[in-house]
Design an enzyme around this catalytic site. Structure first.
Site, PDB file in Angstrom:
ATOM      1  N   ASP A 177      39.539  44.203  45.823  1.00 56.22           N
ATOM      2  CA  ASP A 177      38.883  43.784  44.581  1.00 56.22           C
ATOM      3  C   ASP A 177      39.844  42.879  43.817  1.00 56.22           C
ATOM      4  O   ASP A 177      41.052  42.895  44.065  1.00 56.22           O
ATOM      5  CB  ASP A 177      38.565  45.005  43.701  1.00 56.22           C
ATOM      6  CG  ASP A 177      37.522  45.921  44.323  1.00 56.22           C
ATOM      7  OD1 ASP A 177      36.760  45.471  45.179  1.00 56.22           O
ATOM      8  OD2 ASP A 177      37.481  47.107  43.924  1.00 56.22           O
ATOM      9  N   ARG A 192      34.505  37.827  49.305  1.00 52.91           N
ATOM     10  CA  ARG A 192      33.416  38.257  48.412  1.00 52.91           C
ATOM     11  C   ARG A 192      33.558  37.432  47.131  1.00 52.91           C
ATOM     12  O   ARG A 192      34.580  37.514  46.454  1.00 52.91           O
ATOM     13  CB  ARG A 192      33.581  39.745  48.124  1.00 52.91           C
ATOM     14  CG  ARG A 192      32.620  40.286  47.088  1.00 52.91           C
ATOM     15  CD  ARG A 192      33.209  41.491  46.394  1.00 52.91           C
ATOM     16  NE  ARG A 192      32.981  42.764  47.047  1.00 52.91           N
ATOM     17  CZ  ARG A 192      33.778  43.817  46.873  1.00 52.91           C
ATOM     18  NH1 ARG A 192      34.883  43.725  46.142  1.00 52.91           N
ATOM     19  NH2 ARG A 192      33.503  44.965  47.449  1.00 52.91           N
TER      20      ARG A 192
HETATM   21  P1  FDA Z   1      24.698  38.394  35.576  1.00 56.30           P
HETATM   22  O1  FDA Z   1      25.622  39.202  34.752  1.00 56.30           O
HETATM   23  O2  FDA Z   1      24.188  37.115  35.015  1.00 56.30           O
HETATM   24  O3  FDA Z   1      23.481  39.334  35.969  1.00 56.30           O
HETATM   25  C1  FDA Z   1      22.349  38.847  36.681  1.00 56.30           C
HETATM   26  C2  FDA Z   1      21.156  39.705  36.367  1.00 56.30           C
HETATM   27  O4  FDA Z   1      21.399  41.078  36.700  1.00 56.30           O
HETATM   28  C3  FDA Z   1      20.775  39.692  34.878  1.00 56.30           C
HETATM   29  O5  FDA Z   1      19.368  39.692  34.788  1.00 56.30           O
HETATM   30  C4  FDA Z   1      21.356  40.988  34.359  1.00 56.30           C
HETATM   31  O6  FDA Z   1      20.653  41.480  33.236  1.00 56.30           O
HETATM   32  C5  FDA Z   1      21.179  41.911  35.561  1.00 56.30           C
HETATM   33  N1  FDA Z   1      22.211  42.955  35.489  1.00 56.30           N
HETATM   34  C6  FDA Z   1      23.534  42.786  35.623  1.00 56.30           C
HETATM   35  N2  FDA Z   1      24.159  43.969  35.439  1.00 56.30           N
HETATM   36  C7  FDA Z   1      23.204  44.897  35.174  1.00 56.30           C
HETATM   37  C8  FDA Z   1      23.211  46.304  34.899  1.00 56.30           C
HETATM   38  N3  FDA Z   1      24.335  46.989  34.846  1.00 56.30           N
HETATM   39  N4  FDA Z   1      22.028  46.947  34.704  1.00 56.30           N
HETATM   40  C9  FDA Z   1      20.873  46.253  34.779  1.00 56.30           C
HETATM   41  N5  FDA Z   1      20.792  44.904  35.025  1.00 56.30           N
HETATM   42  C10 FDA Z   1      21.936  44.245  35.209  1.00 56.30           C
HETATM   43  N6  FDA Z   1      34.328  41.452  39.137  1.00 56.30           N
HETATM   44  C11 FDA Z   1      35.662  41.227  39.173  1.00 56.30           C
HETATM   45  O7  FDA Z   1      36.211  40.613  38.268  1.00 56.30           O
HETATM   46  N7  FDA Z   1      36.414  41.687  40.243  1.00 56.30           N
HETATM   47  C12 FDA Z   1      35.851  42.325  41.298  1.00 56.30           C
HETATM   48  O8  FDA Z   1      36.541  42.707  42.241  1.00 56.30           O
HETATM   49  C13 FDA Z   1      34.440  42.544  41.271  1.00 56.30           C
HETATM   50  N8  FDA Z   1      33.825  43.172  42.306  1.00 56.30           N
HETATM   51  C14 FDA Z   1      32.446  43.165  42.366  1.00 56.30           C
HETATM   52  C15 FDA Z   1      31.793  43.582  43.519  1.00 56.30           C
HETATM   53  C16 FDA Z   1      30.409  43.478  43.612  1.00 56.30           C
HETATM   54  C17 FDA Z   1      29.725  43.927  44.865  1.00 56.30           C
HETATM   55  C18 FDA Z   1      29.659  42.955  42.518  1.00 56.30           C
HETATM   56  C19 FDA Z   1      28.169  42.800  42.609  1.00 56.30           C
HETATM   57  C20 FDA Z   1      30.288  42.569  41.367  1.00 56.30           C
HETATM   58  C21 FDA Z   1      31.677  42.672  41.256  1.00 56.30           C
HETATM   59  N9  FDA Z   1      32.331  42.266  40.110  1.00 56.30           N
HETATM   60  C22 FDA Z   1      33.701  42.089  40.162  1.00 56.30           C
HETATM   61  C23 FDA Z   1      31.589  42.042  38.825  1.00 56.30           C
HETATM   62  C24 FDA Z   1      31.193  40.585  38.643  1.00 56.30           C
HETATM   63  O9  FDA Z   1      32.319  39.808  38.379  1.00 56.30           O
HETATM   64  C25 FDA Z   1      30.199  40.433  37.475  1.00 56.30           C
HETATM   65  O10 FDA Z   1      30.800  40.880  36.292  1.00 56.30           O
HETATM   66  C26 FDA Z   1      28.885  41.172  37.661  1.00 56.30           C
HETATM   67  O11 FDA Z   1      28.446  41.126  38.992  1.00 56.30           O
HETATM   68  C27 FDA Z   1      27.784  40.529  36.791  1.00 56.30           C
HETATM   69  O12 FDA Z   1      27.585  39.193  37.165  1.00 56.30           O
HETATM   70  P2  FDA Z   1      26.309  38.681  38.008  1.00 56.30           P
HETATM   71  O13 FDA Z   1      26.745  37.555  38.879  1.00 56.30           O
HETATM   72  O14 FDA Z   1      25.678  39.814  38.716  1.00 56.30           O
HETATM   73  O15 FDA Z   1      25.335  37.977  36.983  1.00 56.30           O
END
Ligand code: FDA
Length: 315
Positions: free
Chosen positions: A137, A187
């Site tokens: 991560d 990732r």
């Molecule tokens: P965004 O935040 O725009 O979300 C897209 C959509 O999903 C929106 O409609 C939102 O409302 C919905 N959504 C998101 N979270 C929700 C929730 N909790 N409940 C309901 N709906 C929700 N970061 C990092 O800095 N280091 C890391 O190692 C990792 N590792 C990691 C692994 C994996 C498998 C994932 C999916 C994510 C991470 N992250 C991470 C977190 C990442 O950086 C980020 O903060 C989150 O994924 C949110 O960003 P999105 O790209 O999903 O888009």
């Protein structure tokens, strides 16, 4: 409103007093169960098996964050090795996510390197021929160089390892191009941290534009020819659609790249991707220290406010 809600939830997640109280009383445990597999590695394995029945793979993550004592680091490493062993015994893919600070980076970077090697070796040594990977991560900006150095050293030693890169950082394009050249497993996430303009894209529009561009590099013809293994980790369905379009244009088949989402977040979208023939994984946390992780997830969407209130009133 969104920002105030998220800031409030992060404060709740970080408060040691509230954490202790909530974990002891099982506060909001019903809601937390949405994001966390259970208290121990056995619960993690049971949930991974049931997800696999729905065609969803898992990456197991032991909840031991912000550790500042050697005995807690040792416990994290022991849990990571244990879950790798149990995954192997269960005959399912051995995929474990590991935070650099969880394995001792803030105590001593050399300790984190030794522990990273120990966990990767344990994963490699699991009997059987199930696929396996230790996914590193990524945390705040100060950890990026050591995390990448750990990844590259373990890769050079022939160990099964991947690395998380963050679209909010300006440097990521360079880091990604080099890992594509290596044929690594990357990732790509948006990034859960913040940094100044000199290091990071700051507005959501800039971050999203960079995220789209990096997805384009990950799913290019050149990346496929280099044996690169792309993991698109986002819950944003438009970014996922963009990845599918890029992949089709560059000759990737479904299953050659992966979507990864957090367990309990937009599950219907994950299930839809499985039905469409995509390879889907969830990041599946387990452990007793569930409060900070689960409250951060609740804080990511203001729509969860009502669910949180209801579950607190319900006990
Ligand atoms: P965004 O935040 O725009 O979300 C897209 C959509 O999903 C929106 O409609 C939102 O409302 C919905 N959504 C998101 N979270 C929700 C929730 N909790 N409940 C309901 N709906 C929700 N970061 C990092 O800095 N280091 C890391 O190692 C990792 N590792 C990691 C692994 C994996 C498998 C994932 C999916 C994510 C991470 N992250 C991470 C977190 C990442 O950086 C980020 O903060 C989150 O994924 C949110 O960003 P999105 O790209 O999903 O888009």
């Amino acid at each position: 409103m969104r920002r105030a809600w998220q800031t409030g939830m992060i404060a709740l997640a970080r408060s040691p007093k509230i954490k202790r109280w909530a974990q002891e009383k099982g506060l909001a445990a019903g809601l937390v169960g949405r994001y966390v597999a259970g208290p121990d590695a056995e619960a993690g394995i049971a949930r991974a098996k049931s997800l696999l029945g729905q065609g969803i793979r898992s990456s197991l993550f032991y909840l031991g964050e912000y550790v500042d004592r050697p005995e807690l680091v040792a416990e994290n490493v022991a849990q990571e090795r244990k879950v790798a062993d149990l995954l192997g015994r269960a005959g399912i893919e051995v995929h474990v996510s590991v935070d650099p600070t969880q394995i001792g980076h803030s105590l001593d970077p050399a300790l984190a390197r030794r522990n990273g090697l120990a966990v990767a070796e344990a994963i490699a040594a699991v009997p059987g021929d199930a696929p396996r990977l230790m996914m590193i991560d990524m945390e705040d900006r100060t950890v990026v160089d050591p995390a990448i150095a750990l990844h590259d050293a373990l890769t050079a030693a022939g160990l099964p390892v991947g690395i998380t890169l963050q679209a909010y950082l300006r440097r990521t394009e360079v880091d990604l191009r080099e890992r594509i050249r290596q044929g690594a497993a990357v990732r790509l996430v948006k990034g859960a941290f913040a940094a100044g303009r000199e290091h990071a894209f700051v507005s959501q529009d800039e971050i999203k534009a960079n995220h789209r561009r990096l997805i384009g590099l990950m799913l290019s013809r050149e990346a496929r020819e280099a044996g690169f293994r792309p993991v698109i980790a986002t819950h944003d369905d438009r970014l996922q659609d963009h990845a599918v379009a890029q992949a089709e244009a560059a000759g990737w088949s479904r299953g050659e790249y992966e979507f990864e989402m957090l367990y309990g977040v937009r599950s219907a979208l994950a299930e839809r991707r499985v039905r469409e023939g995509h390879r889907v994984r969830v990041y599946l946390p387990f452990g007793r220290d569930w409060w900070p992780y689960a409250i951060r997830r609740i804080g990511e969407n203001p729509r969860n406010a009502w669910l949180l209130a209801r579950s607190l009133i319900g006990g």
